[in-house]
Each structure stands twice: as structure tokens, then as C-alpha cells.
Design an enzyme around this catalytic site. Sequence first.
Site, PDB file in Angstrom:
ATOM      1  N   ASP A 245       0.825  -1.207   0.000  1.00 15.06           N
ATOM      2  CA  ASP A 245       0.000   0.000   0.000  1.00 15.06           C
ATOM      3  C   ASP A 245       0.856   1.252   0.000  1.00 15.06           C
ATOM      4  O   ASP A 245       0.419   2.304  -0.494  1.00 15.06           O
ATOM      5  CB  ASP A 245      -0.949  -0.019   1.200  1.00 15.06           C
TER       6      ASP A 245
HETATM    7  C1  LIG Z   1      -2.605  -4.372  -5.268  1.00 12.11           C
HETATM    8  S1  LIG Z   1      -3.541  -4.141  -3.817  1.00 12.11           S
HETATM    9  C2  LIG Z   1      -2.392  -3.601  -2.683  1.00 12.11           C
HETATM   10  C3  LIG Z   1      -2.840  -3.824  -1.244  1.00 12.11           C
HETATM   11  O1  LIG Z   1      -4.139  -3.239  -0.929  1.00 12.11           O
HETATM   12  C4  LIG Z   1      -4.839  -4.133  -0.043  1.00 12.11           C
HETATM   13  O2  LIG Z   1      -5.420  -3.450   1.050  1.00 12.11           O
HETATM   14  P1  LIG Z   1      -7.046  -3.243   1.113  1.00 12.11           P
HETATM   15  O3  LIG Z   1      -7.672  -4.541   0.728  1.00 12.11           O
HETATM   16  O4  LIG Z   1      -7.303  -2.843   2.564  1.00 12.11           O
HETATM   17  O5  LIG Z   1      -7.328  -2.121   0.155  1.00 12.11           O
HETATM   18  C5  LIG Z   1      -3.775  -5.082   0.450  1.00 12.11           C
HETATM   19  O6  LIG Z   1      -2.983  -4.490   1.472  1.00 12.11           O
HETATM   20  C6  LIG Z   1      -2.982  -5.267  -0.822  1.00 12.11           C
HETATM   21  O7  LIG Z   1      -1.755  -5.909  -0.649  1.00 12.11           O
END
Ligand SMILES: CSC[C@H]1O[C@H](OP(=O)(O)O)[C@H](O)[C@@H]1O
EC number: 5.3.1.23
Length: 362
Positions: A245
Site C-alpha cells: 500500500d
Molecule cells: C494491489 S492491492 C495492494 C494492497 O491493498 C490491499 O489493502 P485493502 O484490501 O485494505 O485495500 C492489500 O494491502 C494489498 O496488498
Amino acid sequence: MTLQAIKYHRGQLDILDQLLLPDATHYLEIADTDAAWKAIKKMQVRGAPAIAIVGCLSLTVELNQKKFATLQELKQYVEEKLEYLVSARPTAVNMADASAKGKQMVRKIANAGELEPEEAKLKVIKEFEGMLQKDIDVNKNIGRFGAEHILFHNEEKPVNILTHCNTGSLATAGYGTALGVIRCLQEHKKLSHVYCTETRPYNQGARLTAYELVHEKMDASLICDSTAAACMKEHKVHAVVVGADRVVANGDTANKIGTYQIAIVAKHHNVPFYVACPKTTFDPSIESGKDIHIEVRPNHEMKSVKGVKIAPDDINCWNPAFDVTPASLITGGIITEFGVFKPEELKQRISELDQDKVDVFY
Ligand SMILES: CSC[C@H]1O[C@H](OP(=O)(O)O)[C@H](O)[C@@H]1O
């Protein structure tokens, strides 16, 4: 056909409501930036790249319906809406990156003063629309570089990969980042098995990654988050590949909660640990992971699953949505669309990229 988190044509944006997966496939219309902000906040759409793309495309839907008297009015409107969209979720940097680049883009257009407001508006819309295909192209490069690196460093083929959370077509415009590496291995018949963690409490792994893997008939096993250590002890895991992220200047990486402990276990078992992400997830403005703002989600998201209570109402919770993996535990490297880099060299290597070749906007 891979799953589509985002469906867009000019003036119309629909997102797959990921809160309903895997039980129901329902597309939700996103008519403006307010609807996008709410959908991102509720995690009806999630995934760092997908958040940025949906945010920016929601702005194009709004712009498409509006008339601007002057270039300055257009510029101010775009700047304000981009800043608003960044506030939906704090940890993933991609929306903030898109906002900064989008503001730079609209300022350049407005300050040039060469276009009529309507022409300028159309140019801004087209720039944001370019994010969709660009993201897919970037992900395929991430997939290729990651697969090549893993295969180069493994005598044994095909390989077994462990992954966490969801980083596939449901977290991006398509193909995925870490799951893009897995897809590339599968395409080249070099993938034996995927272990995907359920990823409590939102269950991105169980509900989304498992859904993608089954959809594409990949050989996979769903494991509890608490099983990651036993999995690496009892089974041959050739590499762990996760998403990101926010990767900061020293290579420390914020990713879904649970990533850090998987990285510790991978180190203990000498399993190479990779982070896969586009350049838009890199944030050199923050020196180290201790300064990354970690989103804390509501307690109720821990205490029930799809409305079924799994904990007493009165128990307190601590529900951080992300944790930070130190660069020292990212032993395989950081997989980007430009190659695989050691965490400590990432900042320098990214800065050396020929900026003319790296699109100013996307
Ligand atoms: C390519 S997605 C990157 C990253 O985002 C996800 O978090 P969320 O589901 O809370 O938006 C997850 O940390 C992924 O690794």
C-alpha cells in the site's frame, strides 16, 4: 475472462461490490466523487491501485456532466475533488499519488492557456481514463519481472507461492500485482501451487483471492492466517509474494495486516519474501515505515462476518488494517514494472529512471 473490479466508459462508472463477494456479483454505479469516496471508505472497492483508479474515474464522470466558464474554474474544481478523494483511506499512497499528478496535469493545462475550457476538460478526462490500460500494462510487467526473478533463483520448478490478502484483478484494473506474478508463473506452466491466506478480518484472501484462483482454475489451498508458519514448515514454499500500500524511501512497506508476521516466518524458514507493486505505490517523501499512517478500521469489522457475530459486543478491539514490514525482511526484493530491486536500492533506481519515459501523469 478475468474478473473485472471496474467497468467504465465515458460518463459511466460501475464497480464490483466486493463486500458481496463471493456470494453475489453486483455492480454498483458510481455517479460522482461522493459515491466513490463512500465506496472506497466502506471497501466496496479496495486495493491500492483500484482505489486511485476508481477515485479518478469518478471525477471524470462528474466532469463529463459539468461546464466550466474558465480554465481556472476547471483547475480549482479538479484540485478540490482530488484532495477530497485522498481523504477516504490514509495508508495506500496511490490515490495521493494520482492526486498530486492530476493536480500537476490540470495546472499545466490551465497555465498554458492554449485550450478552451471544454477542450481542456476533455484532455483531463482522457488523462484519467488512461489509468485503466496503463495499470494493466504495468501489472503485466510486474508479473513478468517477478516470475523471472523467482524462477531464476529456484532450481526446483514449478514453484509453490504463498500470498496474503488480495492483489489481483479485484485490487487493480486487471491482472494484479502479486497475483500478477502468480498469473505469469501459471501462464508459463511454472506454478505448482498457491497458498493464500484468508486475511482476517475483511477476508480478502478467502473471499477475493480464492475466488480469483478458483475462477482461473489455479491449483491452490486457502489457509488461515495462523497457518502461515506451519505451512512454510510442512510444505515447500519457494517464495512469498505480497502487495503493498505504501513503500517508503528506505524500502519499509505498509501492507495488509498480517504481512509483517508472514515476513518474519519467511525469514525463519529462509523463504524469499517479495513485495510486488507499481511505481505509484512508492512514496519517497517518507523516510521510514515508522512514519506511515496506519488506518485503524471499526471494531465491528472484527466482531462479525457477514452479519454473523463472532465475538461479544462489549469486547474491545484493536483493528489496524495494515502493518509495516521492515526492508530487512523483504529478502526477495521489491518487484516493480521496471524490474526487481533490493529495498535499499529502490529509491536510487527509481530516481535514475528516464523520467521522459515514465509518464508525468501515468
Ligand atoms: C494491489 S492491492 C495492494 C494492497 O491493498 C490491499 O489493502 P485493502 O484490501 O485494505 O485495500 C492489500 O494491502 C494489498 O496488498
